[in-house]
Scaffold this motif. Sequence first.
Motif, mmCIF file in Angstrom:
data_model
loop_
_atom_site.group_PDB
_atom_site.id
_atom_site.type_symbol
_atom_site.label_atom_id
_atom_site.label_comp_id
_atom_site.label_asym_id
_atom_site.label_seq_id
_atom_site.Cartn_x
_atom_site.Cartn_y
_atom_site.Cartn_z
ATOM 1 N N ALA A 108 46.626 52.424 34.864
ATOM 2 C CA ALA A 108 45.265 52.146 35.329
ATOM 3 C C ALA A 108 44.239 52.409 34.232
ATOM 4 C CB ALA A 108 44.954 52.994 36.560
ATOM 5 N N VAL A 109 44.498 53.411 33.408
ATOM 6 C CA VAL A 109 43.602 53.710 32.284
ATOM 7 C C VAL A 109 43.786 52.666 31.179
ATOM 8 C CG1 VAL A 109 43.022 55.394 30.498
ATOM 9 C CG2 VAL A 109 43.569 56.169 32.807
ATOM 10 N N ASN A 110 45.033 52.382 30.839
ATOM 11 C CA ASN A 110 45.299 51.445 29.743
ATOM 12 C C ASN A 110 44.897 50.018 30.075
ATOM 13 O OD1 ASN A 110 46.418 53.354 27.933
ATOM 14 N ND2 ASN A 110 48.385 53.260 29.013
ATOM 15 N N LEU A 111 44.876 49.663 31.359
ATOM 16 C CA LEU A 111 44.563 48.295 31.772
ATOM 17 C C LEU A 111 43.150 48.144 32.323
ATOM 18 C CD1 LEU A 111 47.920 47.212 33.450
ATOM 19 C CD2 LEU A 111 47.119 46.763 31.133
ATOM 20 N N ARG A 112 42.337 49.180 32.146
ATOM 21 C CA ARG A 112 40.965 49.097 32.647
ATOM 22 C C ARG A 112 40.254 47.910 31.995
ATOM 23 N NH1 ARG A 112 38.980 54.326 31.682
ATOM 24 N NH2 ARG A 112 39.919 54.961 33.658
ATOM 25 N N GLY A 113 39.718 47.040 32.840
ATOM 26 C CA GLY A 113 39.035 45.862 32.337
ATOM 27 C C GLY A 113 39.952 44.708 31.991
ATOM 28 N N LEU A 114 41.266 44.928 32.099
ATOM 29 C CA LEU A 114 42.232 43.880 31.754
ATOM 30 C C LEU A 114 43.012 43.362 32.953
ATOM 31 C CD1 LEU A 114 43.778 45.452 28.505
ATOM 32 C CD2 LEU A 114 42.173 43.527 28.624
ATOM 33 N N GLY A 115 43.242 44.217 33.947
ATOM 34 C CA GLY A 115 44.062 43.792 35.073
ATOM 35 C C GLY A 115 44.040 44.793 36.202
ATOM 36 N N THR A 116 44.847 44.506 37.218
ATOM 37 C CA THR A 116 44.925 45.327 38.419
ATOM 38 C C THR A 116 46.289 45.997 38.476
ATOM 39 O OG1 THR A 116 43.497 43.752 39.556
ATOM 40 C CG2 THR A 116 44.702 45.330 40.934
ATOM 41 N N VAL A 117 46.316 47.272 38.846
ATOM 42 C CA VAL A 117 47.553 48.051 38.883
ATOM 43 C C VAL A 117 47.905 48.364 40.328
ATOM 44 C CG1 VAL A 117 48.689 50.166 38.121
ATOM 45 C CG2 VAL A 117 47.031 49.046 36.625
ATOM 46 N N HIS A 118 49.201 48.226 40.654
ATOM 47 C CA HIS A 118 49.700 48.471 42.005
ATOM 48 C C HIS A 118 50.854 49.462 41.923
ATOM 49 C CE1 HIS A 118 47.560 44.706 43.029
ATOM 50 N NE2 HIS A 118 48.131 44.221 41.927
ATOM 51 N N THR A 119 50.954 50.329 42.924
ATOM 52 C CA THR A 119 52.047 51.291 42.989
ATOM 53 C C THR A 119 52.969 50.926 44.146
ATOM 54 O OG1 THR A 119 50.618 53.052 42.127
ATOM 55 C CG2 THR A 119 52.667 53.732 43.196
ATOM 56 N N GLY A 120 54.257 50.768 43.849
ATOM 57 C CA GLY A 120 55.228 50.427 44.883
ATOM 58 C C GLY A 120 56.508 49.917 44.267
ATOM 59 N N ASP A 121 57.469 49.595 45.122
ATOM 60 C CA ASP A 121 58.798 49.200 44.677
ATOM 61 C C ASP A 121 58.864 47.691 44.413
ATOM 62 O OD1 ASP A 121 61.530 49.341 44.089
ATOM 63 O OD2 ASP A 121 62.107 49.063 46.175
ATOM 64 N N LEU A 122 58.902 47.324 43.148
ATOM 65 C CA LEU A 122 59.031 45.939 42.716
ATOM 66 C C LEU A 122 58.061 45.019 43.460
ATOM 67 C CD1 LEU A 122 62.924 45.689 42.212
ATOM 68 C CD2 LEU A 122 61.147 46.309 40.559
ATOM 69 N N PHE A 123 58.562 43.950 44.090
ATOM 70 C CA PHE A 123 57.678 42.964 44.696
ATOM 71 C C PHE A 123 56.902 43.518 45.881
ATOM 72 C CE2 PHE A 123 61.213 40.580 42.751
ATOM 73 C CZ PHE A 123 60.498 39.815 41.849
ATOM 74 N N GLY A 124 57.406 44.603 46.471
ATOM 75 C CA GLY A 124 56.692 45.213 47.581
ATOM 76 C C GLY A 124 55.334 45.762 47.199
ATOM 77 N N ALA A 125 55.114 45.944 45.900
ATOM 78 C CA ALA A 125 53.830 46.461 45.435
ATOM 79 C C ALA A 125 52.780 45.366 45.272
ATOM 80 C CB ALA A 125 54.017 47.174 44.096
#
Length: 259
Positions: free
Chosen positions: A128-145
């Motif tokens: 989330a820190v490294n991708l700030r302004g670049l993309g969206t981060v999700h937490t979960g198991d593979l496609f379920g996230a």
Amino acid sequence: MSGPGDLVARLRAAGCVFAEDEARLLTEAAGDPVPEALVRRRVAGEPLEHLLGWAEFDGRRVGVAPGVFVPRRRTEALVHAAVAELGPGAVLVDLCCGCGAVGAAVARRVPVELHAADVDPAATACAAVNLRGLGTVHTGDLFGALPPRLRGRVTVLVANTPYVPAGAIAAMPPEARDHEPRIALDGGADGLDPARRVAAGAAAWLGPSGVLLIETGAAQAPVLAAVFTAHGLDARIGHDDDRDATWVLGRRPAHFCPP
């Protein structure tokens, strides 16, 4: 505390191949002399990147916290393979993203809609820190996230899945074996269990002619390519000699109808 000469000697005695470079980086980060507690942690095998708080990847520094998988140089090959398949506005998904190094490197080259996901909350906190302004981060198991709206829209799905066979983890360097999460290393009996799960679900998320990219070992690649083919993807194996990196690319045929 350790002065420069003593620090180099202690790092070299601990088996650090690039002792001079490590001593310089530790001194830049912590001052001269380097605090004894920090030296002891490195001598005991804690990854240099965890002590510094960053790893160099694709020519940039990315934040890496203790307990988070450290991105390897060979994985830069996935970045270049992904960029070759992308254009502005494409949708990129980085599964098993760890600290987000791959997604960040791609997004700095091509303006994409980036989604990164990992099952480990410590990893996604870094991402989330490294991708700030670049993309969206999700937490979960593979496609379920992933958000359901991405189904059938992904241009490139890149995944650095764990691919060390479970029985080989004990023989890994202690830096990885003792300080990186096992979930980021253990690929099951032959190292390909997580990759199989990704390959099985990828076609439903890829758009027409969308691409799946998974890093793997050279000996594992033919097996993984066959897995891709079994799930309806046109597979080929790629290799980067300079980085000693191997990956399998699977393209969803334009006419393919996922289940």
